[in-house]
Write a protein that holds these residues in place. Sequence first.
Motif, PDB file in Angstrom:
ATOM      1  N   HIS A   1       0.913  -0.832   0.241  1.00  0.00           N
ATOM      2  CA  HIS A   1      -0.487   0.179  -0.189  1.00  0.00           C
ATOM      3  C   HIS A   1       0.409   1.356   0.022  1.00  0.00           C
ATOM      4  O   HIS A   1       2.307   1.265   0.374  1.00  0.00           O
ATOM      5  N   PRO A   2       0.552   2.863  -0.677  1.00  0.00           N
ATOM      6  CA  PRO A   2       1.068   3.696  -0.761  1.00  0.00           C
ATOM      7  C   PRO A   2       1.362   4.259   0.145  1.00  0.00           C
ATOM      8  O   PRO A   2       2.705   4.824   0.878  1.00  0.00           O
ATOM      9  N   TYR A   3       1.021   3.766   1.892  1.00  0.00           N
ATOM     10  CA  TYR A   3       1.503   4.477   3.046  1.00  0.00           C
ATOM     11  C   TYR A   3       2.116   2.844   3.823  1.00  0.00           C
ATOM     12  O   TYR A   3       2.893   3.730   4.280  1.00  0.00           O
ATOM     13  N   GLY A   4       2.053   2.114   3.226  1.00  0.00           N
ATOM     14  CA  GLY A   4       2.875   1.261   3.585  1.00  0.00           C
ATOM     15  C   GLY A   4       4.561   1.131   2.864  1.00  0.00           C
ATOM     16  O   GLY A   4       5.685   0.950   4.010  1.00  0.00           O
ATOM     17  N   GLN A   5       4.603   1.491   1.495  1.00  0.00           N
ATOM     18  CA  GLN A   5       5.757   2.464   1.474  1.00  0.00           C
ATOM     19  C   GLN A   5       5.683   3.369   2.213  1.00  0.00           C
ATOM     20  O   GLN A   5       7.478   4.017   2.109  1.00  0.00           O
ATOM     21  N   GLY A   6       5.331   3.826   2.258  1.00  0.00           N
ATOM     22  CA  GLY A   6       5.757   5.422   3.063  1.00  0.00           C
ATOM     23  C   GLY A   6       6.374   5.305   4.472  1.00  0.00           C
ATOM     24  O   GLY A   6       7.402   6.219   4.753  1.00  0.00           O
ATOM     25  N   ALA A   7       5.887   4.304   5.050  1.00  0.00           N
ATOM     26  CA  ALA A   7       6.949   3.557   6.313  1.00  0.00           C
ATOM     27  C   ALA A   7       7.691   3.463   6.451  1.00  0.00           C
ATOM     28  O   ALA A   7       8.581   3.738   6.754  1.00  0.00           O
TER      29      ALA A   7
ATOM     30  N   TYR B   1       0.908  14.387   7.968  1.00  0.00           N
ATOM     31  CA  TYR B   1       0.105  13.432   7.175  1.00  0.00           C
ATOM     32  C   TYR B   1       1.125  12.462   6.318  1.00  0.00           C
ATOM     33  O   TYR B   1       0.966  13.464   5.055  1.00  0.00           O
ATOM     34  N   MET B   2       1.008  11.014   6.074  1.00  0.00           N
ATOM     35  CA  MET B   2       0.624  10.787   4.767  1.00  0.00           C
ATOM     36  C   MET B   2      -0.503  10.747   4.370  1.00  0.00           C
ATOM     37  O   MET B   2      -1.491  11.167   4.383  1.00  0.00           O
ATOM     38  N   GLU B   3      -0.711   9.777   2.996  1.00  0.00           N
ATOM     39  CA  GLU B   3      -1.730   9.906   2.090  1.00  0.00           C
ATOM     40  C   GLU B   3      -2.812   8.144   1.992  1.00  0.00           C
ATOM     41  O   GLU B   3      -2.171   8.126   1.342  1.00  0.00           O
TER      42      GLU B   3
ATOM     43  N   ILE C   1       6.870  11.897   3.690  1.00  0.00           N
ATOM     44  CA  ILE C   1       5.365  12.446   3.744  1.00  0.00           C
ATOM     45  C   ILE C   1       5.412  13.199   1.624  1.00  0.00           C
ATOM     46  O   ILE C   1       4.522  12.425   1.684  1.00  0.00           O
ATOM     47  N   ALA C   2       6.352  13.798   1.709  1.00  0.00           N
ATOM     48  CA  ALA C   2       6.743  14.348   0.161  1.00  0.00           C
ATOM     49  C   ALA C   2       6.693  13.608  -0.371  1.00  0.00           C
ATOM     50  O   ALA C   2       5.880  13.001  -1.677  1.00  0.00           O
ATOM     51  N   TRP C   3       6.603  12.274  -0.062  1.00  0.00           N
ATOM     52  CA  TRP C   3       7.788  11.460  -1.015  1.00  0.00           C
ATOM     53  C   TRP C   3       5.985  10.460  -0.965  1.00  0.00           C
ATOM     54  O   TRP C   3       6.430  10.381  -2.810  1.00  0.00           O
ATOM     55  N   GLN C   4       5.866   9.683   0.104  1.00  0.00           N
ATOM     56  CA  GLN C   4       4.980   9.500  -0.582  1.00  0.00           C
ATOM     57  C   GLN C   4       3.362   9.954  -0.890  1.00  0.00           C
ATOM     58  O   GLN C   4       2.680   9.145  -1.382  1.00  0.00           O
ATOM     59  N   ARG C   5       2.782  11.162  -0.754  1.00  0.00           N
ATOM     60  CA  ARG C   5       1.814  11.581  -0.687  1.00  0.00           C
ATOM     61  C   ARG C   5       2.281  11.374  -3.017  1.00  0.00           C
ATOM     62  O   ARG C   5       1.371  11.670  -3.544  1.00  0.00           O
ATOM     63  N   ASP C   6       3.469  11.915  -2.748  1.00  0.00           N
ATOM     64  CA  ASP C   6       3.578  11.659  -4.916  1.00  0.00           C
ATOM     65  C   ASP C   6       3.379  10.381  -5.409  1.00  0.00           C
ATOM     66  O   ASP C   6       2.983  10.174  -6.236  1.00  0.00           O
ATOM     67  N   LEU C   7       3.968   9.378  -4.215  1.00  0.00           N
ATOM     68  CA  LEU C   7       3.500   7.762  -4.535  1.00  0.00           C
ATOM     69  C   LEU C   7       2.457   7.684  -4.965  1.00  0.00           C
ATOM     70  O   LEU C   7       1.357   6.955  -5.473  1.00  0.00           O
TER      71      LEU C   7
ATOM     72  N   ASP D   1      -3.113   6.135  -7.518  1.00  0.00           N
ATOM     73  CA  ASP D   1      -4.602   6.002  -7.650  1.00  0.00           C
ATOM     74  C   ASP D   1      -4.816   5.471  -8.949  1.00  0.00           C
ATOM     75  O   ASP D   1      -5.810   5.049  -8.900  1.00  0.00           O
ATOM     76  N   GLN D   2      -4.253   6.502 -10.072  1.00  0.00           N
ATOM     77  CA  GLN D   2      -4.722   5.997 -11.903  1.00  0.00           C
ATOM     78  C   GLN D   2      -4.302   4.176 -12.019  1.00  0.00           C
ATOM     79  O   GLN D   2      -4.939   3.355 -12.254  1.00  0.00           O
TER      80      GLN D   2
END
Length: 325
Positions: free
Chosen positions: A38-44, A141-143, A263-269, A274-275
């Motif tokens: 998951h994107p926030y899993g990758q963010g972690a 805040y991540m996303e 957080i900046a990296w994760q939001r971009d990811l 999403d698409q």
Amino acid sequence: MIRFAKVLVVAFMVVCLSVPAFAGNVVLKLGHIAEPVHPYGQGAEKFAEIVAQKSGGEMEVRVFPSSQLGGQKDLIEGLIYGTVDLALVGTAVLGQFQPQISLFDLPFLFKDRKHAYKSLDSVGMELGVPLESKGIKLLGYMENGIRHITNNVRPVKTPADMEGLKIRVMTNKIYIEMMKALGASPTPMAFGELYSAMQQGTVDGQENPSAHIWTKRFFEVQKYASLTAHAYAPEPLVMSMASWSRLTPKQQKIIQDSAKEAIAWQRDLSTKKDQEYWDKIKATGKIEVIEVDRDAFMEATKPVYKIFAPIVGQDNIDKVEALKE
């Protein structure tokens, strides 16, 4: 509830006063409920990587995904008691400990992602300060993503199509009232139980971002996905104040700087993914993806604001509105 809150505050103070500073290498546990992909899993994982890099390997963040350390409420209580160092949790659950932060669960609050980020990085950080007295430090805040509705009964294009549908929601009053306003029957349920509940027909559907619909394979047990985009879901990165207080000022700066970068990296990811997730979901051929009358959904959920403005603060709603471009 007041008594419980007092107990938590006392427990937090006892932990802070009784636990010595970290000696030598620092090892911190970070828990969340998502799959590692998951994107926030990758963010972690990115956050852990940056912390190790900035500290020269003297600080280590060990990530425990997929509810290994418990559900979101368990994680928050772990932060308060100092048994969990870091966590990624939803504002829907964090709002049980700081009601005003539930502001970000309101339907159709943000114009777009840019508006969301601007609001979270200003108003959102202000609303996180009261959490510190309860044992939780907000790092940013991540996303999680933009939430949409899926179900097994009928194609949903307007609020009228929601009538009577049993929709799983988080244990959150705003989401419960949102679904009621749309004519559905909200059914609070733990996230870990959701797949089997939809498979067995205990609930007709659910609402989540594309990342969960794909990584949790909800498309296997749902027939229709409606692109309602009814809420934006931030995923706060929070830390135990007990753990934070044991860090040196230099280590605290490493954590805060690493959080900002991750957080900046994760939001971009998350935006890019999403698409990609929707393309993958459509390609399975197992679920019909439907465009909706979004204006009708926005109109139907307006009463939710009247109910919760006194709780989240009309002034906070106005601040977010003022940040639209």
